[in-house]
Design a protein around this motif. Structure first.
Motif, PDB file in Angstrom:
ATOM      1  N   SER A 315      24.686 -28.557  -3.728  1.00  0.00           N
ATOM      2  CA  SER A 315      23.821 -29.351  -4.527  1.00  0.00           C
ATOM      3  C   SER A 315      24.611 -29.837  -6.234  1.00  0.00           C
ATOM      4  O   SER A 315      24.670 -30.728  -6.679  1.00  0.00           O
ATOM      5  CB  SER A 315      22.449 -28.582  -4.726  1.00  0.00           C
ATOM      6  N   GLU A 316      25.102 -29.231  -6.616  1.00  0.00           N
ATOM      7  CA  GLU A 316      25.366 -28.724  -7.738  1.00  0.00           C
ATOM      8  C   GLU A 316      27.136 -30.373  -7.352  1.00  0.00           C
ATOM      9  O   GLU A 316      26.945 -30.857  -8.764  1.00  0.00           O
ATOM     10  CB  GLU A 316      26.637 -27.730  -8.594  1.00  0.00           C
ATOM     11  N   TYR A 317      27.515 -29.808  -6.590  1.00  0.00           N
ATOM     12  CA  TYR A 317      28.681 -30.707  -6.281  1.00  0.00           C
ATOM     13  C   TYR A 317      28.093 -31.925  -6.261  1.00  0.00           C
ATOM     14  O   TYR A 317      28.210 -33.403  -6.847  1.00  0.00           O
ATOM     15  CB  TYR A 317      29.715 -30.939  -4.918  1.00  0.00           C
ATOM     16  N   GLN A 318      26.953 -32.589  -5.891  1.00  0.00           N
ATOM     17  CA  GLN A 318      26.141 -34.358  -5.458  1.00  0.00           C
ATOM     18  C   GLN A 318      25.711 -34.547  -6.520  1.00  0.00           C
ATOM     19  O   GLN A 318      25.616 -35.385  -7.080  1.00  0.00           O
ATOM     20  CB  GLN A 318      24.621 -33.684  -4.849  1.00  0.00           C
ATOM     21  N   LYS A 319      25.376 -33.174  -7.397  1.00  0.00           N
ATOM     22  CA  LYS A 319      24.697 -33.616  -9.461  1.00  0.00           C
ATOM     23  C   LYS A 319      26.215 -34.254  -9.739  1.00  0.00           C
ATOM     24  O   LYS A 319      25.884 -35.330 -10.557  1.00  0.00           O
ATOM     25  CB  LYS A 319      24.080 -32.378  -9.629  1.00  0.00           C
ATOM     26  N   ARG A 320      27.144 -33.767  -9.343  1.00  0.00           N
ATOM     27  CA  ARG A 320      28.313 -33.910 -10.347  1.00  0.00           C
ATOM     28  C   ARG A 320      28.970 -35.337  -9.742  1.00  0.00           C
ATOM     29  O   ARG A 320      29.470 -36.464 -10.188  1.00  0.00           O
ATOM     30  CB  ARG A 320      29.637 -32.956 -10.902  1.00  0.00           C
ATOM     31  N   LEU A 321      28.953 -35.705  -8.656  1.00  0.00           N
ATOM     32  CA  LEU A 321      28.962 -37.046  -7.905  1.00  0.00           C
ATOM     33  C   LEU A 321      28.549 -38.216  -8.006  1.00  0.00           C
ATOM     34  O   LEU A 321      29.206 -39.426  -8.761  1.00  0.00           O
ATOM     35  CB  LEU A 321      29.324 -36.471  -6.357  1.00  0.00           C
ATOM     36  N   ILE A 322      27.245 -37.516  -8.108  1.00  0.00           N
ATOM     37  CA  ILE A 322      26.267 -38.759  -9.015  1.00  0.00           C
ATOM     38  C   ILE A 322      26.839 -39.693 -10.087  1.00  0.00           C
ATOM     39  O   ILE A 322      26.718 -40.717  -9.934  1.00  0.00           O
ATOM     40  CB  ILE A 322      25.252 -38.730  -8.362  1.00  0.00           C
ATOM     41  N   ASN A 323      26.752 -38.507 -11.056  1.00  0.00           N
ATOM     42  CA  ASN A 323      27.565 -39.011 -12.010  1.00  0.00           C
ATOM     43  C   ASN A 323      28.452 -40.112 -12.398  1.00  0.00           C
ATOM     44  O   ASN A 323      29.000 -41.058 -13.568  1.00  0.00           O
ATOM     45  CB  ASN A 323      27.000 -37.696 -13.295  1.00  0.00           C
ATOM     46  N   ILE A 324      29.353 -39.496 -11.557  1.00  0.00           N
ATOM     47  CA  ILE A 324      30.935 -39.613 -11.351  1.00  0.00           C
ATOM     48  C   ILE A 324      30.209 -41.155 -10.765  1.00  0.00           C
ATOM     49  O   ILE A 324      31.293 -42.585 -11.210  1.00  0.00           O
ATOM     50  CB  ILE A 324      31.415 -38.913 -10.509  1.00  0.00           C
ATOM     51  N   LEU A 325      29.970 -41.448  -9.435  1.00  0.00           N
ATOM     52  CA  LEU A 325      29.620 -42.762  -8.885  1.00  0.00           C
ATOM     53  C   LEU A 325      28.918 -44.073  -9.824  1.00  0.00           C
ATOM     54  O   LEU A 325      29.577 -44.878 -10.001  1.00  0.00           O
ATOM     55  CB  LEU A 325      28.745 -42.188  -7.725  1.00  0.00           C
ATOM     56  N   LYS A 326      28.160 -43.232 -11.056  1.00  0.00           N
ATOM     57  CA  LYS A 326      27.391 -44.199 -11.750  1.00  0.00           C
ATOM     58  C   LYS A 326      28.631 -44.506 -12.941  1.00  0.00           C
ATOM     59  O   LYS A 326      28.492 -46.178 -13.341  1.00  0.00           O
ATOM     60  CB  LYS A 326      26.132 -43.888 -12.229  1.00  0.00           C
ATOM     61  N   ILE A 327      29.070 -43.295 -13.028  1.00  0.00           N
ATOM     62  CA  ILE A 327      30.200 -43.838 -14.329  1.00  0.00           C
ATOM     63  C   ILE A 327      30.936 -44.702 -13.892  1.00  0.00           C
ATOM     64  O   ILE A 327      31.803 -45.784 -14.891  1.00  0.00           O
ATOM     65  CB  ILE A 327      30.946 -43.029 -15.027  1.00  0.00           C
ATOM     66  N   SER A 328      31.383 -44.477 -12.284  1.00  0.00           N
ATOM     67  CA  SER A 328      32.606 -45.394 -11.747  1.00  0.00           C
ATOM     68  C   SER A 328      32.627 -47.009 -12.023  1.00  0.00           C
ATOM     69  O   SER A 328      33.091 -47.961 -11.579  1.00  0.00           O
ATOM     70  CB  SER A 328      32.593 -45.375 -10.541  1.00  0.00           C
ATOM     71  N   GLN A 329      30.965 -47.068 -11.617  1.00  0.00           N
ATOM     72  CA  GLN A 329      30.809 -48.533 -11.307  1.00  0.00           C
ATOM     73  C   GLN A 329      30.648 -49.544 -12.756  1.00  0.00           C
ATOM     74  O   GLN A 329      30.786 -51.250 -12.076  1.00  0.00           O
ATOM     75  CB  GLN A 329      29.167 -48.614 -10.750  1.00  0.00           C
ATOM     76  N   THR A 330      30.343 -48.683 -13.731  1.00  0.00           N
ATOM     77  CA  THR A 330      30.500 -49.621 -15.101  1.00  0.00           C
ATOM     78  C   THR A 330      32.007 -49.639 -15.047  1.00  0.00           C
ATOM     79  O   THR A 330      32.712 -50.103 -16.164  1.00  0.00           O
ATOM     80  CB  THR A 330      29.933 -48.741 -16.363  1.00  0.00           C
ATOM     81  N   GLN A 331      33.271 -48.782 -14.933  1.00  0.00           N
ATOM     82  CA  GLN A 331      34.131 -49.809 -15.103  1.00  0.00           C
ATOM     83  C   GLN A 331      35.396 -51.101 -14.308  1.00  0.00           C
ATOM     84  O   GLN A 331      34.411 -51.694 -12.928  1.00  0.00           O
ATOM     85  CB  GLN A 331      35.318 -48.341 -14.586  1.00  0.00           C
ATOM     86  N   ALA A 332      36.276 -51.647 -15.349  1.00  0.00           N
ATOM     87  CA  ALA A 332      36.006 -52.792 -14.393  1.00  0.00           C
ATOM     88  C   ALA A 332      38.139 -53.232 -14.440  1.00  0.00           C
ATOM     89  O   ALA A 332      38.120 -51.680 -13.663  1.00  0.00           O
ATOM     90  CB  ALA A 332      35.757 -53.759 -15.432  1.00  0.00           C
ATOM     91  N   ARG A 333      38.792 -53.477 -15.036  1.00  0.00           N
ATOM     92  CA  ARG A 333      40.169 -53.259 -14.711  1.00  0.00           C
ATOM     93  C   ARG A 333      41.097 -51.921 -15.344  1.00  0.00           C
ATOM     94  O   ARG A 333      39.903 -51.674 -16.110  1.00  0.00           O
ATOM     95  CB  ARG A 333      41.375 -54.729 -15.365  1.00  0.00           C
ATOM     96  N   MET A 334      41.447 -51.445 -14.557  1.00  0.00           N
ATOM     97  CA  MET A 334      41.827 -49.728 -15.275  1.00  0.00           C
ATOM     98  C   MET A 334      43.219 -49.802 -15.326  1.00  0.00           C
ATOM     99  O   MET A 334      43.959 -50.454 -14.040  1.00  0.00           O
ATOM    100  CB  MET A 334      41.707 -48.782 -14.310  1.00  0.00           C
ATOM    101  N   ARG A 335      43.630 -49.624 -16.484  1.00  0.00           N
ATOM    102  CA  ARG A 335      45.891 -49.195 -16.527  1.00  0.00           C
ATOM    103  C   ARG A 335      46.076 -48.598 -16.616  1.00  0.00           C
ATOM    104  O   ARG A 335      45.332 -46.851 -16.737  1.00  0.00           O
ATOM    105  CB  ARG A 335      45.760 -50.532 -17.590  1.00  0.00           C
ATOM    106  N   PHE A 336      47.444 -48.078 -17.234  1.00  0.00           N
ATOM    107  CA  PHE A 336      48.676 -46.957 -16.587  1.00  0.00           C
ATOM    108  C   PHE A 336      48.410 -46.361 -18.316  1.00  0.00           C
ATOM    109  O   PHE A 336      48.362 -47.303 -19.035  1.00  0.00           O
ATOM    110  CB  PHE A 336      49.627 -46.896 -16.305  1.00  0.00           C
ATOM    111  N   THR A 337      48.695 -45.690 -18.329  1.00  0.00           N
ATOM    112  CA  THR A 337      48.335 -44.976 -19.790  1.00  0.00           C
ATOM    113  C   THR A 337      49.847 -44.722 -20.208  1.00  0.00           C
ATOM    114  O   THR A 337      50.997 -45.251 -19.026  1.00  0.00           O
ATOM    115  CB  THR A 337      47.920 -43.369 -19.832  1.00  0.00           C
ATOM    116  N   ASP A 338      50.579 -44.750 -21.090  1.00  0.00           N
ATOM    117  CA  ASP A 338      52.102 -44.690 -21.441  1.00  0.00           C
ATOM    118  C   ASP A 338      52.837 -43.885 -20.167  1.00  0.00           C
ATOM    119  O   ASP A 338      53.990 -43.930 -20.214  1.00  0.00           O
ATOM    120  CB  ASP A 338      52.112 -44.180 -23.241  1.00  0.00           C
TER     121      ASP A 338
END
Length: 498
Positions: A315-338
């Motif tokens: 259940s703890e993993y699921q709660k963390r996963l839901i939060n990760i999924l929601k944040i991921s959907q707000t991301q667009a192009r991802m770039r490399f750091t230096d």
């Protein structure tokens, strides 16, 4: 005397078979003669002759041995770097009290996660590289517990509807390309004619599928390979197009199918025995093999009484996963750091290098796959960019994929004509003309087949071609050289000399 002679001959054979160095063997023979007080020159000479005879005899026998250069690879080793972040943590948790391979759970999780987040996040590598992955889990046997690895992933993604709308799931089997397109099809508008009124109008005859996300978990990849052999089957073509993520519109006689922005991930299972059996019979494997990760999985331990995952921790993993999924959907192009850019620059020559024959065709999507895997690790860390640690984890998983492919397809990847050319050039100190090369094949290889092999070797920088113009004019002579600076050729030469 007879025992000494036999011992010397046998010692020479050990050298000829490569079991003992010549220097060590001659020293051993010398010591033996000293201990036995073989002071007579005639006896010593005879022992040395017997030693030389045994060595030459074994060397000749080895030259005739077709298996002398056989390459037997060990089972690939998973490294801790592969199990970075949330995905790695969950893979270990899910397999604590089961016989599932953590690699299989990790791969299944990453593929499912990549489908769940959709097409919003991406990296650029020419085209957009979304977090869309496919994997073939290749088991040592039917007891590799490939299927067991799917259950924990299915459970962790069983999320409350009010919190997250999960992608659609299909258990397969994979059979046709049209079937995959149909699963994510667009609405279909058709002109319907009213014959009585002699009028017509556009009407929606199929509402299509709004959610283009689909996760396929197919247990029978061997069956899919058989399907690709059927005349007119489009599974290979459609899988390639789905990996690229382009709009698909198969040209079929019976129905009009279109899928705009499909987002499909596939995990499928097969045993090494089944795969090798099909590999001999299917030429279609090369068509879509490089759209999959090839990962060796097996039962890592025996668990007489497997237990379910701890429900509270799940259940703890699921709660963390839901939060990760929601944040991921707000991301667009991802770039490399230096730091990630520096790591990519350092590793790029090895990533982009050509590989021979079948193995090359299976691994030649390295650039795209490593970026996609790194993107998954970064999103699971809720990062705003792909950092060095994410790229390191992606490199580790890709290395395991490379080692698995070499293990699975070992022996299939080298074209025999190309290998014979390298062997002939190596025996001739790296330089041959066309006449000598023709004789190396016993004057039996066609010009067309030799040309294809030479062109392939030249394109992959394993050989170089020198043209020498005669002083009095006439057609230039071609001289073929081994490329000494080609690491792949050097490795093959070393292998041939062993």
């Amino acid at each position: 005397m007879k025992n000494n002679t036999f011992s010397a001959f046998e010692l020479g054979q050990q050298v000829g078979y490569g079991e003992l160095s010549e220097e060590a063997a001659r020293q051993s023979l010398h010591d033996q003669m000293q201990r036995q007080n073989s002071g007579e020159n005639t006896e010593q000479t005879l022992l040395i002759k017997q030693f030389d005879s045994g060595m030459i005899s074994a060397q000749k026998e080895e030259q005739k041995n077709p298996y002398r250069n056989i390459e037997v690879k060990g089972w690939p080793n998973a490294t801790p770097a592969m199990f970075h972040g949330f995905a790695g943590e969950f893979a270990h948790f899910a397999t604590e009290k089961s016989e599932a391979d953590p690699v299989a759970v990790l791969a299944t999780f990453l593929c499912r996660f990549g489908v769940e987040i959709g097409r919003s996040s991406f990296m650029l590598a020419g085209d957009k590289q979304h977090a869309r992955l496919n994997a073939v889990l290749v088991g040592q046997s039917s007891k590799a517990r490939k299927g067991t690895s799917a259950r924990p992933v299915k459970e962790v993604f069983s999320l409350p509807r009010k919190e997250w709308t999960c992608c659609r799931f299909s258990p397969g089997p994979l059979s046709s390309g049209e079937g995959l397109v149909f699963a994510v099809r667009d609405p279909l508008q058709e002109y319907i004619l009213n014959k009585q009124k002699q009028t017509g109008q556009e009407m929606m005859t199929d509402p299509g599928v709004d959610d283009k996300r689909l996760f396929v978990l197919d247990q029978e990849f061997a069956s899919a390979l058989s399907c690709t052999r059927r005349e007119g089957n489009t599974l290979s073509t459609i899988v390639r197009a789905l990996f690229d993520g382009d709009t698909i519109e198969p040209l079929t006689k019976t129905s009009k199918l279109t899928a705009t922005d499909p987002h499909i991930g596939i995990v499928t299972h097969v045993t090494i025995h089944e795969l090798h059996k099909k590999l001999d019979a299917t030429e279609a494997l090369n068509g879509f093999a490089n759209r999959f990760l090839w990962l060796c999985v097996r039962r890592p331990k025996l668990v007489p009484f497997p237990e379910e995952m701890n429900s509270e921790k799940l259940s703890e993993y699921q709660k963390r996963l839901i939060n990760i999924l929601k944040i991921s959907q707000t991301q667009a192009r991802m770039r490399f750091t230096d730091n990630a850019r520096e790591l990519w620059r350092a590793q790029y020559p090895s990533i982009a290098s050509d590989r021979p024959a079948l193995l090359g065709s299976i691994l030649n999507r390295a650039e795209a796959y490593i970026r996609r895997i790194a993107l998954c690790y970064a999103l699971l860390d809720e990062a705003k960019a792909v950092d060095e640690k994410h790229l390191t984890a992606a490199f580790a998983l890709w290395k395991f994929n490379e080692d698995s492919a070499a293990f699975i397809f070992g022996g299939f990847e080298t074209d025999p004509v190309e290998r014979r050319i390298i062997e002939a050039l190596s025996d001739a100190d790296g330089r041959m003309n066309t006449t000598a090369l023709y004789k190396a094949f016993g004057n039996h290889l066609s010009k067309e087949r030799l040309t294809i092999a030479m062109n392939t070797l030249s394109a992959s920088r394993k050989i170089r071609i020198e043209e020498i113009k005669p002083e009095g004019g006439g057609r230039p002579r071609k001289i073929f050289h081994l490329c000494e600076d080609c690491e792949e050729t050097n490795l093959l030469q070393n292998d041939l000399r062993q």
